[in-house]
Write a protein that holds these residues in place. Structure first.
Motif, PDB file in Angstrom:
ATOM      1  N   ASN A 105       4.333 -18.886  56.658  1.00 49.72           N
ATOM      2  CA  ASN A 105       5.269 -17.775  56.854  1.00 49.72           C
ATOM      3  C   ASN A 105       5.817 -17.691  58.267  1.00 49.72           C
ATOM      4  O   ASN A 105       6.592 -16.772  58.579  1.00 49.72           O
ATOM      5  CB  ASN A 105       4.589 -16.446  56.505  1.00 49.72           C
ATOM      6  CG  ASN A 105       4.254 -16.346  55.040  1.00 49.72           C
ATOM      7  OD1 ASN A 105       5.139 -16.465  54.186  1.00 49.72           O
ATOM      8  ND2 ASN A 105       2.989 -16.162  54.718  1.00 49.72           N
ATOM      9  N   SER A 106       5.418 -18.599  59.154  1.00 48.89           N
ATOM     10  CA  SER A 106       5.881 -18.504  60.532  1.00 48.89           C
ATOM     11  C   SER A 106       5.699 -19.838  61.243  1.00 48.89           C
ATOM     12  O   SER A 106       4.996 -20.728  60.766  1.00 48.89           O
ATOM     13  CB  SER A 106       5.113 -17.406  61.289  1.00 48.89           C
ATOM     14  OG  SER A 106       3.735 -17.762  61.389  1.00 48.89           O
ATOM     15  N   GLN A 149      13.070 -24.818  45.805  1.00 49.58           N
ATOM     16  CA  GLN A 149      12.294 -24.970  47.046  1.00 49.58           C
ATOM     17  C   GLN A 149      12.736 -23.934  48.092  1.00 49.58           C
ATOM     18  O   GLN A 149      13.182 -24.264  49.197  1.00 49.58           O
ATOM     19  CB  GLN A 149      12.431 -26.384  47.597  1.00 49.58           C
ATOM     20  CG  GLN A 149      11.890 -27.471  46.666  1.00 49.58           C
ATOM     21  CD  GLN A 149      10.372 -27.533  46.667  1.00 49.58           C
ATOM     22  OE1 GLN A 149       9.738 -27.766  47.688  1.00 49.58           O
ATOM     23  NE2 GLN A 149       9.769 -27.331  45.487  1.00 49.58           N
ATOM     24  N   TYR A 150      12.602 -22.659  47.737  1.00 51.28           N
ATOM     25  CA  TYR A 150      13.007 -21.567  48.635  1.00 51.28           C
ATOM     26  C   TYR A 150      12.186 -21.570  49.927  1.00 51.28           C
ATOM     27  O   TYR A 150      11.026 -21.986  49.956  1.00 51.28           O
ATOM     28  CB  TYR A 150      12.815 -20.220  47.941  1.00 51.28           C
ATOM     29  CG  TYR A 150      13.737 -19.965  46.787  1.00 51.28           C
ATOM     30  CD1 TYR A 150      15.075 -19.640  46.991  1.00 51.28           C
ATOM     31  CD2 TYR A 150      13.267 -20.023  45.469  1.00 51.28           C
ATOM     32  CE1 TYR A 150      15.922 -19.385  45.920  1.00 51.28           C
ATOM     33  CE2 TYR A 150      14.105 -19.767  44.401  1.00 51.28           C
ATOM     34  CZ  TYR A 150      15.430 -19.450  44.626  1.00 51.28           C
ATOM     35  OH  TYR A 150      16.265 -19.202  43.562  1.00 51.28           O
ATOM     36  N   GLN A 202       4.772 -20.252  45.600  1.00 46.13           N
ATOM     37  CA  GLN A 202       5.752 -20.191  46.670  1.00 46.13           C
ATOM     38  C   GLN A 202       5.111 -20.478  48.028  1.00 46.13           C
ATOM     39  O   GLN A 202       5.714 -21.111  48.898  1.00 46.13           O
ATOM     40  CB  GLN A 202       6.452 -18.827  46.690  1.00 46.13           C
ATOM     41  CG  GLN A 202       7.449 -18.646  47.816  1.00 46.13           C
ATOM     42  CD  GLN A 202       8.559 -19.682  47.812  1.00 46.13           C
ATOM     43  OE1 GLN A 202       8.923 -20.213  46.773  1.00 46.13           O
ATOM     44  NE2 GLN A 202       9.099 -19.984  48.994  1.00 46.13           N
ATOM     45  N   ARG A 203       3.893 -20.038  48.221  1.00 41.37           N
ATOM     46  CA  ARG A 203       3.194 -20.283  49.491  1.00 41.37           C
ATOM     47  C   ARG A 203       3.044 -21.789  49.736  1.00 41.37           C
ATOM     48  O   ARG A 203       3.224 -22.261  50.862  1.00 41.37           O
ATOM     49  CB  ARG A 203       1.833 -19.595  49.487  1.00 41.37           C
ATOM     50  CG  ARG A 203       1.078 -19.711  50.811  1.00 41.37           C
ATOM     51  CD  ARG A 203      -0.226 -18.913  50.768  1.00 41.37           C
ATOM     52  NE  ARG A 203      -0.958 -19.045  52.003  1.00 41.37           N
ATOM     53  CZ  ARG A 203      -0.744 -18.339  53.093  1.00 41.37           C
ATOM     54  NH1 ARG A 203       0.223 -17.424  53.103  1.00 41.37           N
ATOM     55  NH2 ARG A 203      -1.468 -18.502  54.187  1.00 41.37           N
ATOM     56  N   GLU A 204       2.743 -22.529  48.695  1.00 41.18           N
ATOM     57  CA  GLU A 204       2.609 -23.976  48.837  1.00 41.18           C
ATOM     58  C   GLU A 204       3.955 -24.627  49.161  1.00 41.18           C
ATOM     59  O   GLU A 204       4.034 -25.568  49.958  1.00 41.18           O
ATOM     60  CB  GLU A 204       2.016 -24.583  47.557  1.00 41.18           C
ATOM     61  CG  GLU A 204       0.574 -24.191  47.318  1.00 41.18           C
ATOM     62  CD  GLU A 204      -0.302 -24.456  48.533  1.00 41.18           C
ATOM     63  OE1 GLU A 204      -0.265 -25.598  49.049  1.00 41.18           O
ATOM     64  OE2 GLU A 204      -0.996 -23.524  48.988  1.00 41.18           O
ATOM     65  N   ILE A 205       5.016 -24.113  48.545  1.00 39.50           N
ATOM     66  CA  ILE A 205       6.363 -24.628  48.839  1.00 39.50           C
ATOM     67  C   ILE A 205       6.717 -24.349  50.302  1.00 39.50           C
ATOM     68  O   ILE A 205       7.233 -25.219  51.015  1.00 39.50           O
ATOM     69  CB  ILE A 205       7.400 -24.001  47.885  1.00 39.50           C
ATOM     70  CG1 ILE A 205       7.183 -24.518  46.453  1.00 39.50           C
ATOM     71  CG2 ILE A 205       8.827 -24.283  48.365  1.00 39.50           C
ATOM     72  CD1 ILE A 205       7.996 -23.786  45.405  1.00 39.50           C
ATOM     73  N   ASN A 221       7.830 -26.687  53.473  1.00 40.11           N
ATOM     74  CA  ASN A 221       9.110 -26.441  54.144  1.00 40.11           C
ATOM     75  C   ASN A 221       8.935 -26.193  55.641  1.00 40.11           C
ATOM     76  O   ASN A 221       9.682 -26.723  56.472  1.00 40.11           O
ATOM     77  CB  ASN A 221       9.824 -25.244  53.511  1.00 40.11           C
ATOM     78  CG  ASN A 221      10.471 -25.576  52.180  1.00 40.11           C
ATOM     79  OD1 ASN A 221      10.460 -26.725  51.749  1.00 40.11           O
ATOM     80  ND2 ASN A 221      11.030 -24.572  51.516  1.00 40.11           N
ATOM     81  N   TYR A 222       7.959 -25.357  55.979  1.00 38.00           N
ATOM     82  CA  TYR A 222       7.754 -25.010  57.385  1.00 38.00           C
ATOM     83  C   TYR A 222       7.192 -26.195  58.171  1.00 38.00           C
ATOM     84  O   TYR A 222       7.475 -26.349  59.364  1.00 38.00           O
ATOM     85  CB  TYR A 222       6.852 -23.784  57.498  1.00 38.00           C
ATOM     86  CG  TYR A 222       7.586 -22.468  57.379  1.00 38.00           C
ATOM     87  CD1 TYR A 222       7.585 -21.544  58.412  1.00 38.00           C
ATOM     88  CD2 TYR A 222       8.311 -22.139  56.231  1.00 38.00           C
ATOM     89  CE1 TYR A 222       8.259 -20.333  58.318  1.00 38.00           C
ATOM     90  CE2 TYR A 222       8.993 -20.943  56.113  1.00 38.00           C
ATOM     91  CZ  TYR A 222       8.968 -20.039  57.161  1.00 38.00           C
ATOM     92  OH  TYR A 222       9.644 -18.848  57.062  1.00 38.00           O
ATOM     93  N   ASP A 223       6.394 -27.044  57.514  1.00 40.33           N
ATOM     94  CA  ASP A 223       5.853 -28.231  58.181  1.00 40.33           C
ATOM     95  C   ASP A 223       6.961 -29.146  58.690  1.00 40.33           C
ATOM     96  O   ASP A 223       6.782 -29.869  59.684  1.00 40.33           O
ATOM     97  CB  ASP A 223       4.956 -29.024  57.218  1.00 40.33           C
ATOM     98  CG  ASP A 223       3.536 -28.468  57.153  1.00 40.33           C
ATOM     99  OD1 ASP A 223       3.203 -27.609  58.008  1.00 40.33           O
ATOM    100  OD2 ASP A 223       2.777 -28.881  56.263  1.00 40.33           O
TER     101      ASP A 223
END
Length: 439
Positions: free
Chosen positions: A432-433, A326-327, A366-369, A373-375
């Protein structure tokens, strides 16, 4: 020289190259040169090159070709850095208007080479001391980054991964004395910097020639220097990643809660072919140390897809590794053969189309991970260091301690200065941000 002593420098590649350029700029200025921002205004044009990625050499020669007409106006050209070390005097054959070719280990000889250039020599090389234990002096470093001070603590690489050209362009690993590193850190603080980033091809392979401090002990000593608020380091190698690195991040708040630990593949078979000197299980053990830390340490990595011999099953193991770890970010690349590397003799039977397909699958997963993560940061108040502004959106840009980009609104009439710190409440997230508002 044609009109005086002015120079233009363009930097390709990694943060180490960017910091090398700071050293070159400082040396040039000490020798009486003035930096300009446009090629046409310069007497000396320098291209600081990188050879890590595919077609790196061609990119440099294309740039040289674009501006070769300036040679007729008395301009001089220099190719420095990794492509210079890799291609050597062949550069003179392909671009005869180039006057100076120098690898990164030769920058300490730059004043001498500049004197020869000014005396009229047209073929000057600095390629003979790639294995030197002498580090380039830093007293003339002209720091270009307004908010982060870089310090190189180790040069070169002894790992000889099958795909990598670094040992052939940067030479063997040479560590800098820890006292020297700490002294430079204090000088950087005196210049007003509060964030330091340690650099090295394998930064955690640092071995203090003075025998005083381990890498973790050096991190602790840096983090305790008055005036320093953040210490980062990149890039780590899994073979030399030790548990005490995690322990010191837990113990010293000024050490950033972020580790970049390149895995390259999730398949032990491919890792063996890559000569990475560890297995999937070895790597995951180090990840378990990081995840067990008291602090929430962000994890990022590098991955190569389509390495010679990579089967669909090998690739699936890499995607499975993403699901397990989960990078917070992944830098993915398609394999491309590099000069002088062992992988050149391997049969590269995977088509570019298939490599592109695998890379897209990897990045989509990775985008979905990252979205998840960012949420998790929504509603959180975090400290953000300002890096600049985005006038089009009326936002301030910066980074969290975890190295995540944060864009936030600012209520005051004057934008905060780069390098200043502000508390920001996260109000929106992207893969990504993060977006927020100053508290």
């Amino acid at each position: 020289m044609a009109t005086g002593k002015t120079f233009y420098i363009e930097t390709f590649g990694c943060q180490m190259n960017a910091h090398d350029s700071e050293k070159v700029i400082g040396t040039l200025e000490q020798q009486g040169y003035a930096q300009v921002q446009v090629e046409e205004d310069a007497d000396l044009l320098l291209y600081n090159t990188c050879s890590i990625r595919d077609k790196a050499e061609q990119k440099v020669f294309n740039r040289l070709n674009d501006y070769k007409k300036l040679h007729k106006l008395g301009k001089r050209f220099a190719v420095i850095g990794c492509v210079a070390q890799q291609e050597g005097e062949k550069i003179f054959e392909r671009a005869p208007y180039v006057s100076l070719v120098a690898g990164s280990a030769s920058y300490r000889k730059l004043p001498e080479m500049l004197a020869r250039l000014e005396a009229g020599e047209t073929r000057i090389t600095g390629l003979d001391d790639r294995q030197t234990d002498l580090t380039f002096e830093t007293e003339f470093t002209s720091r270009q980054n307004p908010y982060r001070g870089y310090i190189t603590i180790i040069e070169g690489c002894d790992k000889f991964c099958a795909y990598c050209v670094v040992p052939y362009t940067r030479g063997k690993e040479r560590s800098r004395g820890s006292d020297s590193v700490l002294e430079e850190a204090r000088r950087i603080v005196d210049l007003g910097y509060t964030e330091i980033q340690l650099l090295g091809q394998n930064v955690n392979s640092f071995r203090d020639p003075q025998g005083k401090r381990s890498f973790a002990e050096l991190l602790a000593a840096l983090g305790e220097i008055p005036g320093i608020r953040r210490v980062r380091f990149t890039t780590s190698h899994p073979r030399d990643f030790t548990r005490d690195i995690v322990e010191v991040i837990d113990a010293v708040p000024t050490l950033c809660d972020h580790v970049h630990l390149p895995v390259q593949s999730g398949s032990s078979r491919i890792l063996r072919m890559m000569a990475r000197e560890y297995t999937r299980e070895w790597y995951l053990e180090r990840i378990s140390w990081i995840k067990a830390a008291k602090r929430n340490i962000a994890l990022t990595t590098d991955i190569i897809v389509g390495f010679p011999g990579e089967t669909p099953n090998d690739f699936e193991q890499t995607v499975d590794l993403l699901n397990e770890v989960q990078y917070d970010a992944v830098f993915g690349f398609k394999y491309s053969p590099r000069p002088n590397t062992p992988a050149l003799v391997m049969i590269d039977s995977i088509s570019d189309v298939e490599k592109s397909t695998r890379l897209q699958v990897l990045l989509d997963r990775q985008r979905e991970i990252q979205r998840v993560n960012y949420d998790k940061h929504l509603g959180e108040i975090m400290e953000v260091m300002v890096e600049g502004t985005n006038p089009g959106r009326g936002q301030i840009t910066g980074r969290s301690s975890q190295n995540k980009p944060v864009n936030f609104t600012w209520g005051g009439p004057i934008a905060p200065a780069p390098g200043s710190y502000h508390r920001v409440r996260v109000t929106k997230t992207f893969p990504n941000s993060l977006v927020g508002e100053a508290v």
